[in-house]
Write a protein that holds these residues in place. Structure first.
Motif, PDB file in Angstrom:
ATOM      1  N   VAL A   1       0.833  -1.201   0.000  1.00 33.72           N
ATOM      2  CA  VAL A   1       0.000   0.000   0.000  1.00 33.72           C
ATOM      3  C   VAL A   1       0.869   1.253   0.000  1.00 33.72           C
ATOM      4  CG1 VAL A   1      -1.651   1.351   1.358  1.00 33.72           C
ATOM      5  CG2 VAL A   1      -2.000  -1.099   1.055  1.00 33.72           C
ATOM      6  N   ALA A   2       1.929   1.273   0.824  1.00 35.20           N
ATOM      7  CA  ALA A   2       2.806   2.439   0.889  1.00 35.20           C
ATOM      8  C   ALA A   2       3.465   2.706  -0.461  1.00 35.20           C
ATOM      9  CB  ALA A   2       3.874   2.225   1.964  1.00 35.20           C
ATOM     10  N   LEU A   3       3.881   1.655  -1.142  1.00 33.71           N
ATOM     11  CA  LEU A   3       4.492   1.828  -2.459  1.00 33.71           C
ATOM     12  C   LEU A   3       3.471   2.275  -3.496  1.00 33.71           C
ATOM     13  CD1 LEU A   3       6.820  -1.295  -2.348  1.00 33.71           C
ATOM     14  CD2 LEU A   3       7.584   1.086  -2.475  1.00 33.71           C
ATOM     15  N   LYS A   4       2.254   1.803  -3.350  1.00 30.98           N
ATOM     16  CA  LYS A   4       1.191   2.258  -4.245  1.00 30.98           C
ATOM     17  C   LYS A   4       0.975   3.762  -4.071  1.00 30.98           C
ATOM     18  CE  LYS A   4      -3.806   2.110  -4.835  1.00 30.98           C
ATOM     19  NZ  LYS A   4      -5.064   1.617  -4.254  1.00 30.98           N
ATOM     20  N   HIS A   5       0.931   4.238  -2.817  1.00 27.49           N
ATOM     21  CA  HIS A   5       0.755   5.668  -2.559  1.00 27.49           C
ATOM     22  C   HIS A   5       1.918   6.484  -3.121  1.00 27.49           C
ATOM     23  CE1 HIS A   5      -2.058   4.823   1.105  1.00 27.49           C
ATOM     24  NE2 HIS A   5      -2.590   4.512  -0.052  1.00 27.49           N
ATOM     25  N   ALA A   6       3.104   5.858  -3.204  1.00 23.92           N
ATOM     26  CA  ALA A   6       4.268   6.545  -3.763  1.00 23.92           C
ATOM     27  C   ALA A   6       4.246   6.566  -5.286  1.00 23.92           C
ATOM     28  CB  ALA A   6       5.548   5.888  -3.259  1.00 23.92           C
ATOM     29  N   GLY A   7       3.290   5.882  -5.880  1.00 21.61           N
ATOM     30  CA  GLY A   7       3.162   5.892  -7.334  1.00 21.61           C
ATOM     31  C   GLY A   7       3.738   4.685  -8.027  1.00 21.61           C
ATOM     32  N   ILE A   8       4.125   3.657  -7.261  1.00 26.30           N
ATOM     33  CA  ILE A   8       4.647   2.419  -7.860  1.00 26.30           C
ATOM     34  C   ILE A   8       3.467   1.467  -8.017  1.00 26.30           C
ATOM     35  CG2 ILE A   8       6.385   0.613  -7.717  1.00 26.30           C
ATOM     36  CD1 ILE A   8       7.514   3.469  -7.816  1.00 26.30           C
ATOM     37  N   THR A   9       2.792   1.550  -9.148  1.00 30.86           N
ATOM     38  CA  THR A   9       1.538   0.804  -9.315  1.00 30.86           C
ATOM     39  C   THR A   9       1.527  -0.134 -10.514  1.00 30.86           C
ATOM     40  OG1 THR A   9       0.587   2.646 -10.567  1.00 30.86           O
ATOM     41  CG2 THR A   9       0.173   2.602  -8.192  1.00 30.86           C
ATOM     42  N   ALA A  10       2.412   0.044 -11.452  1.00 36.71           N
ATOM     43  CA  ALA A  10       2.385  -0.786 -12.661  1.00 36.71           C
ATOM     44  C   ALA A  10       3.416  -1.897 -12.562  1.00 36.71           C
ATOM     45  CB  ALA A  10       2.662   0.062 -13.895  1.00 36.71           C
ATOM     46  N   ALA A  11       2.987  -3.128 -12.803  1.00 34.57           N
ATOM     47  CA  ALA A  11       3.906  -4.264 -12.780  1.00 34.57           C
ATOM     48  C   ALA A  11       4.679  -4.313 -14.091  1.00 34.57           C
ATOM     49  CB  ALA A  11       3.135  -5.560 -12.575  1.00 34.57           C
ATOM     50  N   THR A  12       5.982  -4.443 -13.999  1.00 34.36           N
ATOM     51  CA  THR A  12       6.806  -4.548 -15.200  1.00 34.36           C
ATOM     52  C   THR A  12       6.710  -5.962 -15.770  1.00 34.36           C
ATOM     53  OG1 THR A  12       8.749  -5.211 -13.939  1.00 34.36           O
ATOM     54  CG2 THR A  12       8.401  -2.837 -14.258  1.00 34.36           C
ATOM     55  N   PRO A  13       7.148  -6.159 -17.008  1.00 31.65           N
ATOM     56  CA  PRO A  13       7.094  -7.511 -17.596  1.00 31.65           C
ATOM     57  C   PRO A  13       7.899  -8.542 -16.813  1.00 31.65           C
ATOM     58  CG  PRO A  13       7.373  -5.866 -19.311  1.00 31.65           C
ATOM     59  CD  PRO A  13       7.531  -5.143 -18.001  1.00 31.65           C
ATOM     60  N   SER A  14       8.838  -8.101 -15.981  1.00 30.08           N
ATOM     61  CA  SER A  14       9.634  -9.045 -15.192  1.00 30.08           C
ATOM     62  C   SER A  14       9.049  -9.287 -13.805  1.00 30.08           C
ATOM     63  CB  SER A  14      11.077  -8.533 -15.061  1.00 30.08           C
ATOM     64  OG  SER A  14      11.104  -7.253 -14.454  1.00 30.08           O
ATOM     65  N   ALA A  15       7.843  -8.820 -13.561  1.00 28.28           N
ATOM     66  CA  ALA A  15       7.195  -9.058 -12.270  1.00 28.28           C
ATOM     67  C   ALA A  15       6.938 -10.550 -12.074  1.00 28.28           C
ATOM     68  CB  ALA A  15       5.875  -8.295 -12.191  1.00 28.28           C
ATOM     69  N   PRO A  16       6.789 -11.005 -10.815  1.00 28.77           N
ATOM     70  CA  PRO A  16       6.455 -12.411 -10.586  1.00 28.77           C
ATOM     71  C   PRO A  16       5.155 -12.781 -11.287  1.00 28.77           C
ATOM     72  CG  PRO A  16       7.068 -11.326  -8.537  1.00 28.77           C
ATOM     73  CD  PRO A  16       6.942 -10.242  -9.568  1.00 28.77           C
ATOM     74  N   PRO A  17       4.983 -14.043 -11.639  1.00 27.76           N
ATOM     75  CA  PRO A  17       3.732 -14.465 -12.273  1.00 27.76           C
ATOM     76  C   PRO A  17       2.514 -14.037 -11.465  1.00 27.76           C
ATOM     77  CG  PRO A  17       5.355 -16.214 -12.431  1.00 27.76           C
ATOM     78  CD  PRO A  17       5.961 -15.141 -11.556  1.00 27.76           C
ATOM     79  N   ASP A  18       1.520 -13.557 -12.159  1.00 27.57           N
ATOM     80  CA  ASP A  18       0.284 -13.108 -11.518  1.00 27.57           C
ATOM     81  C   ASP A  18      -0.486 -14.332 -11.028  1.00 27.57           C
ATOM     82  OD1 ASP A  18      -2.082 -11.841 -10.810  1.00 27.57           O
ATOM     83  OD2 ASP A  18      -2.831 -11.832 -12.870  1.00 27.57           O
ATOM     84  N   THR A  19      -0.754 -14.372  -9.730  1.00 27.64           N
ATOM     85  CA  THR A  19      -1.392 -15.556  -9.154  1.00 27.64           C
ATOM     86  C   THR A  19      -2.790 -15.793  -9.706  1.00 27.64           C
ATOM     87  OG1 THR A  19      -2.142 -14.238  -7.256  1.00 27.64           O
ATOM     88  CG2 THR A  19      -0.052 -15.412  -7.028  1.00 27.64           C
ATOM     89  N   ALA A  20      -3.516 -14.729 -10.021  1.00 25.59           N
ATOM     90  CA  ALA A  20      -4.879 -14.900 -10.546  1.00 25.59           C
ATOM     91  C   ALA A  20      -4.870 -15.640 -11.878  1.00 25.59           C
ATOM     92  CB  ALA A  20      -5.558 -13.537 -10.698  1.00 25.59           C
ATOM     93  N   GLU A  21      -3.809 -15.444 -12.652  1.00 28.71           N
ATOM     94  CA  GLU A  21      -3.677 -16.149 -13.929  1.00 28.71           C
ATOM     95  C   GLU A  21      -3.077 -17.536 -13.742  1.00 28.71           C
ATOM     96  OE1 GLU A  21      -0.753 -16.073 -17.839  1.00 28.71           O
ATOM     97  OE2 GLU A  21      -0.951 -14.262 -16.623  1.00 28.71           O
ATOM     98  N   THR A  22      -2.148 -17.642 -12.790  1.00 25.85           N
ATOM     99  CA  THR A  22      -1.388 -18.880 -12.638  1.00 25.85           C
ATOM    100  C   THR A  22      -2.184 -19.979 -11.956  1.00 25.85           C
ATOM    101  OG1 THR A  22       0.603 -17.517 -12.452  1.00 25.85           O
ATOM    102  CG2 THR A  22       0.801 -19.820 -11.793  1.00 25.85           C
ATOM    103  N   ILE A  23      -2.979 -19.641 -10.958  1.00 24.86           N
ATOM    104  CA  ILE A  23      -3.702 -20.662 -10.188  1.00 24.86           C
ATOM    105  C   ILE A  23      -4.603 -21.531 -11.061  1.00 24.86           C
ATOM    106  CG2 ILE A  23      -5.543 -20.956  -8.462  1.00 24.86           C
ATOM    107  CD1 ILE A  23      -4.112 -18.847  -6.771  1.00 24.86           C
ATOM    108  N   PRO A  24      -5.445 -20.980 -11.939  1.00 31.14           N
ATOM    109  CA  PRO A  24      -6.279 -21.856 -12.777  1.00 31.14           C
ATOM    110  C   PRO A  24      -5.458 -22.779 -13.667  1.00 31.14           C
ATOM    111  CG  PRO A  24      -7.099 -19.603 -12.822  1.00 31.14           C
ATOM    112  CD  PRO A  24      -5.762 -19.550 -12.146  1.00 31.14           C
TER     113      PRO A  24
END
Length: 301
Positions: A209-232
């Motif tokens: 949340v603190a990083l979101k408030h600082a403006g770090i909101t977009a995941a780069t292409p090297s971000a960890p796999p998105d769990t919502a996509e990976t779990i199914p």
């Protein structure tokens, strides 16, 4: 590195301006007590919420490889009531052990990988009736993912580094059966699943949340796999492997809107009143895995 990157500048700017606001709050409360007035309980709640996010942002900044010299410098300026201006110099930074920061981030994401695989497996086998536990696991995964994605962004993790540290979504899917087999040699899968639900991930949530408030909101292409996509995808592989012994492979939808209340107001509105219904998990849920272009988002401070 003699000057901060765009992402680092965003964090440093927010830290400095947070320090200004905290200093102003203390000064206002002190003046009030000197005149014989009572500081209301809501002030303490509001100040506590701001102070907690300020501390967690500092911890996240260190984890993301921002030099402590810069962190201390912007805090000092904020305490002198100086708001961020990009033309102000920063002290010469100490060397940052980037491999150490990458290793710590990699360990967090490997934990996320295991938790994701367990969560994909257990509800489909025996956890369908444990909605509350499933919700707690969802929250733990989201907190760990959101904080890890933000730290990876600030660290400037490359695709090659990400593949070495934690692999791709397909890697997680391909090794799911092996991961589950290894866990079951140590303890029942149901116990590991409940251990995840009980894990303390509040610091990860606060830092996200603190990083979101600082403006770090977009995941780069090297971000960890998105769990919502990976779990199914993992669940489909595990179900296929156990189809002969599992009668019902229908699984419940992942619950991502669980409510946990905490009085942590945002810094985006310095005069906001404390909100007893502030939902930190709902705010993390709003940090959607929005993947940026290769050039990255516009992070000009």
């Amino acid at each position: 590195m003699d000057k901060p990157t765009r992402a680092q500048a965003r964090v440093l700017k927010h830290l400095q301006n947070q320090s200004v606001e905290l200093h102003k709050m203390i000064a206002a409360a002190t003046e009030r007590t000197h005149t014989g007035e009572t500081v209301p309980q809501t002030w303490y709640e509001h100040f506590h919420g701001r102070a907690v996010l300020h501390e967690e942002l500092q911890r996240a900044a260190v984890a993301a490889g921002i030099p402590r010299t810069w962190i201390d410098h912007v805090k000092e300026r904020g305490e002198r009531n100086v708001r961020w201006r990009k033309e102000l110099y920063l002290r010469a930074p100490e060397p940052v052990d980037r491999p150490k920061r990458l290793a710590a981030l990699g360990a967090d994401v490997q934990r996320l990988r295991e938790w994701t695989t367990v969560h994909a497996a257990y509800p489909g086998i025996g956890g369908q009736s444990e909605a509350a536990t499933a919700s707690d696991v969802d929250r733990a995964l989201h907190a760990l993912w959101a904080r890890s994605a933000a730290v990876a962004h600030i660290l400037g993790v490359t695709r090659e580094e990400a593949e070495t540290l934690w692999g791709t979504t397909q890697n997680w899917v391909d090794t799911a059966n092996e991961t589950i087999a290894g866990i079951e040699r140590e303890q029942p899968l149901s116990q590991r699943w409940r251990d995840i639900a009980n894990a303390d991930t509040l610091a990860y949530a606060l830092q996200a949340v603190a990083l979101k408030h600082a403006g770090i909101t977009a995941a780069t292409p090297s971000a960890p796999p998105d769990t919502a996509e990976t779990i199914p995808r993992i669940r489909a592989v595990l179900n296929a492997a156990t189809a002969a012994s599992v009668v019902d492979t229908e699984t419940p939808r992942i619950q991502t809107n669980a409510a946990i209340e905490a009085a942590f107001p945002t810094f985006s509105d310095p005069i906001a009143e404390p909100n007893p219904h502030y939902n930190i998990w709902a705010e993390i849920d709003s940090v959607a895995p929005e993947f940026s272009s290769a050039a990255g988002p516009d992070l000009s401070p």
